[in-house]
Design a protein around this motif. Structure first.
Motif, PDB file in Angstrom:
ATOM      1  N   GLN A 129     -10.966 -10.622  -9.455  1.00  0.00           N
ATOM      2  CA  GLN A 129     -10.421  -9.553  -8.622  1.00  0.00           C
ATOM      3  C   GLN A 129      -8.998  -9.240  -9.047  1.00  0.00           C
ATOM      4  O   GLN A 129      -8.233 -10.125  -9.413  1.00  0.00           O
ATOM      5  N   HIS A 130      -8.679  -7.955  -8.965  1.00  0.00           N
ATOM      6  CA  HIS A 130      -7.326  -7.521  -9.292  1.00  0.00           C
ATOM      7  C   HIS A 130      -6.404  -7.810  -8.118  1.00  0.00           C
ATOM      8  O   HIS A 130      -6.832  -7.951  -6.972  1.00  0.00           O
ATOM      9  N   HIS A 131      -5.120  -7.822  -8.387  1.00  0.00           N
ATOM     10  CA  HIS A 131      -4.123  -8.087  -7.353  1.00  0.00           C
ATOM     11  C   HIS A 131      -4.171  -6.998  -6.294  1.00  0.00           C
ATOM     12  O   HIS A 131      -4.105  -5.822  -6.605  1.00  0.00           O
ATOM     13  N   GLN A 132      -4.285  -7.405  -5.047  1.00  0.00           N
ATOM     14  CA  GLN A 132      -4.325  -6.443  -3.949  1.00  0.00           C
ATOM     15  C   GLN A 132      -2.919  -6.270  -3.402  1.00  0.00           C
ATOM     16  O   GLN A 132      -2.220  -7.236  -3.118  1.00  0.00           O
ATOM     17  N   CYS A 133      -2.510  -5.023  -3.257  1.00  0.00           N
ATOM     18  CA  CYS A 133      -1.185  -4.736  -2.691  1.00  0.00           C
ATOM     19  C   CYS A 133      -1.223  -4.934  -1.183  1.00  0.00           C
ATOM     20  O   CYS A 133      -2.246  -4.729  -0.539  1.00  0.00           O
ATOM     21  N   ASP A 134      -0.089  -5.308  -0.605  1.00  0.00           N
ATOM     22  CA  ASP A 134      -0.007  -5.513   0.835  1.00  0.00           C
ATOM     23  C   ASP A 134       0.295  -4.228   1.587  1.00  0.00           C
ATOM     24  O   ASP A 134       0.064  -4.130   2.778  1.00  0.00           O
ATOM     25  N   HIS A 135       0.870  -3.234   0.906  1.00  0.00           N
ATOM     26  CA  HIS A 135       1.252  -1.996   1.593  1.00  0.00           C
ATOM     27  C   HIS A 135       0.129  -0.971   1.534  1.00  0.00           C
ATOM     28  O   HIS A 135      -0.778  -1.067   0.729  1.00  0.00           O
ATOM     29  N   GLN A 136       0.229   0.014   2.402  1.00  0.00           N
ATOM     30  CA  GLN A 136      -0.780   1.071   2.452  1.00  0.00           C
ATOM     31  C   GLN A 136      -0.379   2.200   1.504  1.00  0.00           C
ATOM     32  O   GLN A 136       0.757   2.645   1.519  1.00  0.00           O
ATOM     33  N   HIS A 137      -1.324   2.651   0.689  1.00  0.00           N
ATOM     34  CA  HIS A 137      -1.059   3.771  -0.206  1.00  0.00           C
ATOM     35  C   HIS A 137      -1.294   5.082   0.527  1.00  0.00           C
ATOM     36  O   HIS A 137      -2.257   5.216   1.285  1.00  0.00           O
ATOM     37  N   LYS A 138      -0.410   6.045   0.306  1.00  0.00           N
ATOM     38  CA  LYS A 138      -0.587   7.355   0.919  1.00  0.00           C
ATOM     39  C   LYS A 138      -1.669   8.107   0.159  1.00  0.00           C
ATOM     40  O   LYS A 138      -1.776   7.980  -1.054  1.00  0.00           O
ATOM     41  N   PRO A 139      -2.439   8.913   0.865  1.00  0.00           N
ATOM     42  CA  PRO A 139      -3.451   9.704   0.142  1.00  0.00           C
ATOM     43  C   PRO A 139      -2.776  10.759  -0.725  1.00  0.00           C
ATOM     44  O   PRO A 139      -1.690  11.246  -0.402  1.00  0.00           O
ATOM     45  N   ARG A 140      -3.414  11.082  -1.833  1.00  0.00           N
ATOM     46  CA  ARG A 140      -2.839  12.078  -2.748  1.00  0.00           C
ATOM     47  C   ARG A 140      -2.906  13.462  -2.121  1.00  0.00           C
ATOM     48  O   ARG A 140      -3.733  13.728  -1.274  1.00  0.00           O
ATOM     49  N   ARG A 141      -2.006  14.332  -2.583  1.00  0.00           N
ATOM     50  CA  ARG A 141      -1.979  15.700  -2.061  1.00  0.00           C
ATOM     51  C   ARG A 141      -3.129  16.503  -2.637  1.00  0.00           C
ATOM     52  O   ARG A 141      -3.479  16.348  -3.797  1.00  0.00           O
ATOM     53  N   SER A 142      -3.657  17.403  -1.814  1.00  0.00           N
ATOM     54  CA  SER A 142      -4.739  18.264  -2.281  1.00  0.00           C
ATOM     55  C   SER A 142      -4.137  19.471  -2.999  1.00  0.00           C
ATOM     56  O   SER A 142      -2.929  19.712  -2.958  1.00  0.00           O
ATOM     57  N   ALA A 143      -5.001  20.260  -3.647  1.00  0.00           N
ATOM     58  CA  ALA A 143      -4.539  21.440  -4.377  1.00  0.00           C
ATOM     59  C   ALA A 143      -3.925  22.451  -3.417  1.00  0.00           C
ATOM     60  O   ALA A 143      -2.925  23.107  -3.740  1.00  0.00           O
ATOM     61  N   GLY A 144      -4.492  22.570  -2.216  1.00  0.00           N
ATOM     62  CA  GLY A 144      -3.946  23.508  -1.227  1.00  0.00           C
ATOM     63  C   GLY A 144      -2.525  23.147  -0.821  1.00  0.00           C
ATOM     64  O   GLY A 144      -1.679  24.031  -0.649  1.00  0.00           O
ATOM     65  N   GLU A 145      -2.280  21.851  -0.672  1.00  0.00           N
ATOM     66  CA  GLU A 145      -0.919  21.427  -0.322  1.00  0.00           C
ATOM     67  C   GLU A 145       0.063  21.753  -1.438  1.00  0.00           C
ATOM     68  O   GLU A 145       1.190  22.185  -1.184  1.00  0.00           O
ATOM     69  N   TRP A 146      -0.351  21.541  -2.696  1.00  0.00           N
ATOM     70  CA  TRP A 146       0.539  21.857  -3.813  1.00  0.00           C
ATOM     71  C   TRP A 146       0.809  23.354  -3.889  1.00  0.00           C
ATOM     72  O   TRP A 146       1.931  23.778  -4.189  1.00  0.00           O
ATOM     73  N   ILE A 147      -0.203  24.186  -3.598  1.00  0.00           N
ATOM     74  CA  ILE A 147       0.003  25.639  -3.594  1.00  0.00           C
ATOM     75  C   ILE A 147       0.968  26.022  -2.475  1.00  0.00           C
ATOM     76  O   ILE A 147       1.854  26.863  -2.662  1.00  0.00           O
ATOM     77  N   GLY A 148       0.819  25.392  -1.316  1.00  0.00           N
ATOM     78  CA  GLY A 148       1.742  25.647  -0.203  1.00  0.00           C
ATOM     79  C   GLY A 148       3.169  25.259  -0.550  1.00  0.00           C
ATOM     80  O   GLY A 148       4.123  25.990  -0.231  1.00  0.00           O
ATOM     81  N   ILE A 149       3.333  24.135  -1.214  1.00  0.00           N
ATOM     82  CA  ILE A 149       4.671  23.699  -1.630  1.00  0.00           C
ATOM     83  C   ILE A 149       5.263  24.683  -2.632  1.00  0.00           C
ATOM     84  O   ILE A 149       6.438  25.053  -2.552  1.00  0.00           O
ATOM     85  N   ALA A 150       4.439  25.132  -3.582  1.00  0.00           N
ATOM     86  CA  ALA A 150       4.916  26.086  -4.586  1.00  0.00           C
ATOM     87  C   ALA A 150       5.335  27.395  -3.930  1.00  0.00           C
ATOM     88  O   ALA A 150       6.372  27.976  -4.289  1.00  0.00           O
TER      89      ALA A 150
END
Length: 105
Positions: free
Chosen positions: A42-63
């Protein structure tokens, strides 16, 4: 009779060779079974929670927000430039009027 003895000896050697080959094959099969039964490392498990990646719609909104903000900054800069030019003209006119008033005295 020596012919029969030699044949028996030859058969015994072949049987011994075949037995060794069979034993090696069985050992290889056992090793393969053991490798399949072992859990994958097994690979090393991180203790912190990863944020979900941004969707294409969010990137368009940011742009779009960046574009609107950039246009706003451009218009604000243009307004400041016009205001500065107007203030400079007003100051020059007032200075000219002040010098004319000072000459009349």
């Amino acid at each position: 009779m020596s012919d029969a003895l030699e044949k028996a000896e030859q058969a015994a050697r072949e049987a011994a060779t075949d037995t060794a080959a069979v034993q090696i094959a069985l050992a290889a099969l056992e090793l393969a079974k053991a490798a399949q039964q072992q859990p994958a490392p097994q690979h090393h498990q991180c203790d912190h929670q990863h944020k979900p990646r941004r969707s294409a719609g969010e990137w368009i909104g940011i742009a779009c927000a960046v574009c609107v903000g950039g246009a706003g900054i451009a218009f604000a800069s243009l307004a400041l430039a016009i205001l500065g030019g107007t203030a400079a003209i007003v100051v020059l006119v007032l200075r000219s009027m002040w010098t004319d008033v000072q000459k009349r005295r």
